[in-house]
Design a protein around this motif. Sequence first.
Motif, PDB file in Angstrom:
ATOM      1  N   HIS A  12      88.445  18.400  83.463  1.00 11.74           N
ATOM      2  CA  HIS A  12      87.739  18.654  82.197  1.00 11.74           C
ATOM      3  C   HIS A  12      86.439  17.849  82.130  1.00 11.74           C
ATOM      4  O   HIS A  12      85.394  18.380  81.747  1.00 11.74           O
ATOM      5  CB  HIS A  12      88.654  18.317  81.031  1.00 11.74           C
ATOM      6  N   THR A  15      83.808  19.269  84.705  1.00  8.22           N
ATOM      7  CA  THR A  15      83.288  20.622  84.489  1.00  8.22           C
ATOM      8  C   THR A  15      82.886  20.892  83.039  1.00  8.22           C
ATOM      9  O   THR A  15      82.471  21.997  82.721  1.00  8.22           O
ATOM     10  CB  THR A  15      84.335  21.668  84.912  1.00  8.22           C
ATOM     11  N   GLY A  16      82.999  19.903  82.191  1.00  5.75           N
ATOM     12  CA  GLY A  16      82.761  20.106  80.761  1.00  5.75           C
ATOM     13  C   GLY A  16      81.414  20.702  80.410  1.00  5.75           C
ATOM     14  O   GLY A  16      81.319  21.671  79.655  1.00  5.75           O
ATOM     15  N   SER A  17      80.337  20.162  80.956  1.00  7.75           N
ATOM     16  CA  SER A  17      79.011  20.674  80.588  1.00  7.75           C
ATOM     17  C   SER A  17      78.805  22.087  81.134  1.00  7.75           C
ATOM     18  O   SER A  17      78.238  22.940  80.449  1.00  7.75           O
ATOM     19  CB  SER A  17      77.907  19.739  81.060  1.00  7.75           C
ATOM     20  N   ASP A  19      81.154  24.260  81.652  1.00  5.37           N
ATOM     21  CA  ASP A  19      82.022  25.112  80.840  1.00  5.37           C
ATOM     22  C   ASP A  19      81.361  25.473  79.508  1.00  5.37           C
ATOM     23  O   ASP A  19      81.367  26.630  79.099  1.00  5.37           O
ATOM     24  CB  ASP A  19      83.352  24.398  80.597  1.00  5.37           C
ATOM     25  N   ARG A  20      80.749  24.505  78.872  1.00  4.68           N
ATOM     26  CA  ARG A  20      80.063  24.760  77.597  1.00  4.68           C
ATOM     27  C   ARG A  20      78.882  25.715  77.790  1.00  4.68           C
ATOM     28  O   ARG A  20      78.654  26.605  76.978  1.00  4.68           O
ATOM     29  CB  ARG A  20      79.622  23.451  76.955  1.00  4.68           C
ATOM     30  N   LEU A  22      78.558  27.993  80.155  1.00  7.08           N
ATOM     31  CA  LEU A  22      79.106  29.314  80.436  1.00  7.08           C
ATOM     32  C   LEU A  22      79.602  29.977  79.149  1.00  7.08           C
ATOM     33  O   LEU A  22      79.326  31.154  78.903  1.00  7.08           O
ATOM     34  CB  LEU A  22      80.238  29.221  81.450  1.00  7.08           C
ATOM     35  N   GLU A  23      80.331  29.236  78.332  1.00 12.89           N
ATOM     36  CA  GLU A  23      80.820  29.803  77.069  1.00 12.89           C
ATOM     37  C   GLU A  23      79.670  30.274  76.191  1.00 12.89           C
ATOM     38  O   GLU A  23      79.762  31.330  75.561  1.00 12.89           O
ATOM     39  CB  GLU A  23      81.670  28.773  76.324  1.00 12.89           C
ATOM     40  N   CYS A  45      87.811  39.497  83.735  1.00 14.20           N
ATOM     41  CA  CYS A  45      88.396  38.156  83.659  1.00 14.20           C
ATOM     42  C   CYS A  45      89.820  38.160  84.215  1.00 14.20           C
ATOM     43  O   CYS A  45      90.198  37.267  84.981  1.00 14.20           O
ATOM     44  CB  CYS A  45      88.392  37.641  82.227  1.00 14.20           C
ATOM     45  N   TYR A  49      91.333  35.814  87.160  1.00 11.58           N
ATOM     46  CA  TYR A  49      92.359  34.806  86.914  1.00 11.58           C
ATOM     47  C   TYR A  49      93.717  35.154  87.515  1.00 11.58           C
ATOM     48  O   TYR A  49      94.424  34.268  87.991  1.00 11.58           O
ATOM     49  CB  TYR A  49      92.537  34.552  85.410  1.00 11.58           C
ATOM     50  N   ARG A  71      98.500  26.465  80.682  1.00 11.17           N
ATOM     51  CA  ARG A  71      97.128  26.560  81.172  1.00 11.17           C
ATOM     52  C   ARG A  71      96.795  27.935  81.720  1.00 11.17           C
ATOM     53  O   ARG A  71      95.644  28.239  81.958  1.00 11.17           O
ATOM     54  CB  ARG A  71      96.879  25.512  82.268  1.00 11.17           C
ATOM     55  N   LYS A  73      95.807  31.681  82.132  1.00 14.75           N
ATOM     56  CA  LYS A  73      94.989  32.598  81.327  1.00 14.75           C
ATOM     57  C   LYS A  73      95.386  34.061  81.546  1.00 14.75           C
ATOM     58  O   LYS A  73      95.277  34.871  80.648  1.00 14.75           O
ATOM     59  CB  LYS A  73      93.509  32.440  81.701  1.00 14.75           C
TER      60      LYS A  73
END
Length: 82
Positions: A12, A15-17, A19-20, A22-23, A45, A49, A71, A73
């Motif tokens: 987390h 990859t947090g930045s 991920d944000r 991409l979202e 998706c 996944y 976790r 998806k």
Amino acid sequence: MYPSHPLFERLHQATGSADRRLEQRVWNYCRDFDLPQYRRLLEVCWGFYQPLERKLVVLADHLPSSFAQQRRKAPLLEQDLL
């Protein structure tokens, strides 16, 4: 919220930045989607996944089963598609 696990916390943080970002891109892209376009996005998706999670389950043997299940998806995407 998912249970805390050191591996998940490291992932987390690493990859947090990304991920944000991409979202935000997905949100901007999908804002004007109609139902068929949204369904196609869910299919793409799920297509990503589902095979990934099938392979990752082997690596997740050291995680508590409830954590690994929460976790995932692919089952949620499949449910949405149905």
